[in-house]
Design a protein around this motif. Structure first.
Motif, short mmCIF file in Angstrom:
data_model
loop_
_atom_site.label_atom_id
_atom_site.label_comp_id
_atom_site.label_asym_id
_atom_site.label_seq_id
_atom_site.Cartn_x
_atom_site.Cartn_y
_atom_site.Cartn_z
N HIS A 126 10.82 4.99 0.07
CA HIS A 126 11.73 5.83 -0.71
C HIS A 126 11.25 7.28 -0.67
CE1 HIS A 126 8.84 6.09 -4.15
NE2 HIS A 126 8.49 4.87 -3.73
N HIS A 127 12.17 8.20 -0.93
CA HIS A 127 11.87 9.63 -1.00
C HIS A 127 11.20 10.14 0.28
CE1 HIS A 127 12.42 8.82 -5.36
NE2 HIS A 127 12.92 10.05 -5.36
N ASN A 128 11.63 9.65 1.44
CA ASN A 128 11.14 10.18 2.71
C ASN A 128 12.20 11.08 3.32
OD1 ASN A 128 8.54 8.57 3.07
ND2 ASN A 128 10.03 6.93 2.71
N LEU A 129 11.76 12.11 4.01
CA LEU A 129 12.66 13.07 4.64
C LEU A 129 12.51 12.97 6.16
CD1 LEU A 129 14.62 15.45 4.73
CD2 LEU A 129 12.69 16.98 4.22
N ILE A 130 13.61 12.64 6.84
CA ILE A 130 13.64 12.53 8.30
C ILE A 130 14.54 13.65 8.80
CG2 ILE A 130 14.28 11.03 10.23
CD1 ILE A 130 13.81 8.65 8.24
N ARG A 131 13.95 14.67 9.41
CA ARG A 131 14.66 15.92 9.63
C ARG A 131 14.41 16.49 11.03
NH1 ARG A 131 12.59 20.35 5.61
NH2 ARG A 131 10.84 20.35 7.09
N ALA A 155 5.93 3.30 1.23
CA ALA A 155 5.72 4.62 1.85
C ALA A 155 6.71 5.60 1.24
CB ALA A 155 5.91 4.53 3.36
N HIS A 156 6.23 6.69 0.69
CA HIS A 156 7.14 7.60 0.01
C HIS A 156 6.66 9.05 0.13
CE1 HIS A 156 4.45 8.14 -3.56
NE2 HIS A 156 4.11 6.88 -3.32
N HIS A 157 7.63 9.95 0.01
CA HIS A 157 7.39 11.40 0.08
C HIS A 157 6.68 11.79 1.37
CE1 HIS A 157 8.20 10.84 -4.26
NE2 HIS A 157 8.77 12.04 -4.15
N ASN A 158 7.09 11.18 2.48
CA ASN A 158 6.59 11.56 3.79
C ASN A 158 7.64 12.37 4.53
OD1 ASN A 158 3.97 9.95 3.90
ND2 ASN A 158 5.45 8.32 3.44
N LEU A 159 7.19 13.28 5.38
CA LEU A 159 8.08 14.15 6.16
C LEU A 159 7.93 13.83 7.64
CD1 LEU A 159 9.96 16.61 6.58
CD2 LEU A 159 7.90 18.06 6.48
N THR A 199 0.83 -1.19 0.00
CA THR A 199 0.00 0.00 0.00
C THR A 199 0.87 1.25 0.00
OG1 THR A 199 -0.10 -0.10 2.41
CG2 THR A 199 -1.90 -1.13 1.18
N GLU A 200 0.30 2.35 -0.42
CA GLU A 200 1.03 3.62 -0.49
C GLU A 200 0.61 4.52 0.67
OE1 GLU A 200 2.32 5.23 -4.69
OE2 GLU A 200 0.17 4.96 -4.59
N SER A 201 1.57 4.87 1.48
CA SER A 201 1.39 5.96 2.43
C SER A 201 2.29 7.09 1.95
CB SER A 201 1.79 5.51 3.84
OG SER A 201 1.68 6.58 4.75
N LYS A 202 1.70 8.16 1.45
CA LYS A 202 2.52 9.15 0.75
C LYS A 202 2.07 10.58 1.07
CE LYS A 202 -0.27 8.90 -3.50
NZ LYS A 202 -0.26 8.54 -4.95
N HIS A 203 3.05 11.47 1.01
CA HIS A 203 2.82 12.91 1.17
C HIS A 203 2.15 13.23 2.51
CE1 HIS A 203 4.14 13.69 -2.93
NE2 HIS A 203 3.35 12.70 -3.34
#
Length: 236
Positions: free
Chosen positions: A105-110, A76-80, A43-47
């Motif tokens: 992929h494409h997740n930001l951990i900041r 899961a992608h493009h999550n902040l 499944t997609e968890s995104k944005h």
């Protein structure tokens, strides 16, 4: 899976300034917050955004491989993940990985404080997550409790098995234990084999402060279970 917060197949949501305490959960497999299932469908968890929140997990006498404080899995992608305090787990405080066909992929951990007194603080591992950014975090692990087997499994600050990701401006500290079975484990561990990726390539790891770790501050480890593995190509 049990979770106080669940973003499975969730899109374009914002969670800000919440307190989630999973320290009293008793069932094995109790995550505090998850973005998809580690073993579930793709499944997609995104944005989505999780910010300025306090998440604390459950610790105990033995590490359980399914108990994480925050889990980012499957596609899961493009999550902040920004500005949170993520503490304590019988497995990993913040776990990014998957056993499905798709990986995060494409997740930001900041700008998070990620700490685990029992085992590993931050892990990007199962099946090779890629194109993620980890920056400006305080990452600490001082644990080393026994796993479900009898071996000693030290609490790394970061364990990473993936490609094309960036780690920058982090403080990485207190990883490993003085009596661990493998001195290559400790602060920042780049690995292949085992349950991790076949390759760990083209990563950028720079401008980090790595201090007061037991074992190796930066370790490169091949678990020896993956034929033809490629690792270590990138910039440190």
């Amino acid at each position: 899976y049990i979770a106080l917060g669940n973003f499975t197949n969730a899109q374009y949501n914002v969670v800000n300034s919440v307190y989630l305490d999973g320290s009293t959960q008793t069932a094995k497999g109790g995550n505090v917050f998850l973005f998809n299932y580690l073993y579930g469908t793709d499944t997609e968890s995104k944005h989505n955004v999780l910010s300025n929140s306090y998440l604390v997990g459950r610790i105990g006498s033995k590490t359980q491989y399914t108990e994480d404080t925050l889990l980012i899995a499957a596609n899961a992608h493009h999550n902040l993940i920004d500005g949170n305090t993520i503490l304590n787990a019988r497995h990993v405080a913040l776990n990014v990985g998957s056993f499905t066909a798709s990986v995060p992929h494409h997740n930001l951990i900041r700008n998070n404080t990620i700490s685990n007194s029992e085992h590993t603080a931050l892990q990007l591992y199962n099946k090779g997550p890629f194109l993620n950014v980890v920056e400006g975090n305080y990452i600490s692990a001082s644990g080393g409790k026994p796993v479900e087997s009898t071996t000693t499994n030290p609490g790394n600050a970061i364990e990473y098995s993936g490609s094309e990701s960036i780690f920058r401006f982090n403080v990485i500290t207190k990883g490993g234990t003085t009596d661990n079975d493998n001195p290559a484990l400790g602060g920042f561990v780049l690995s292949v084999g085992g349950e991790g990726s076949r390759n760990a390539m083209h990563n950028r790891i720079y401008n980090n402060t790595i201090v007061k770790n037991n074992g190796t501050p930066i370790g490169v480890l091949d678990f020896g279970t993956t034929s033809g593995a490629t690792m270590g190509r990138g910039i440190f």
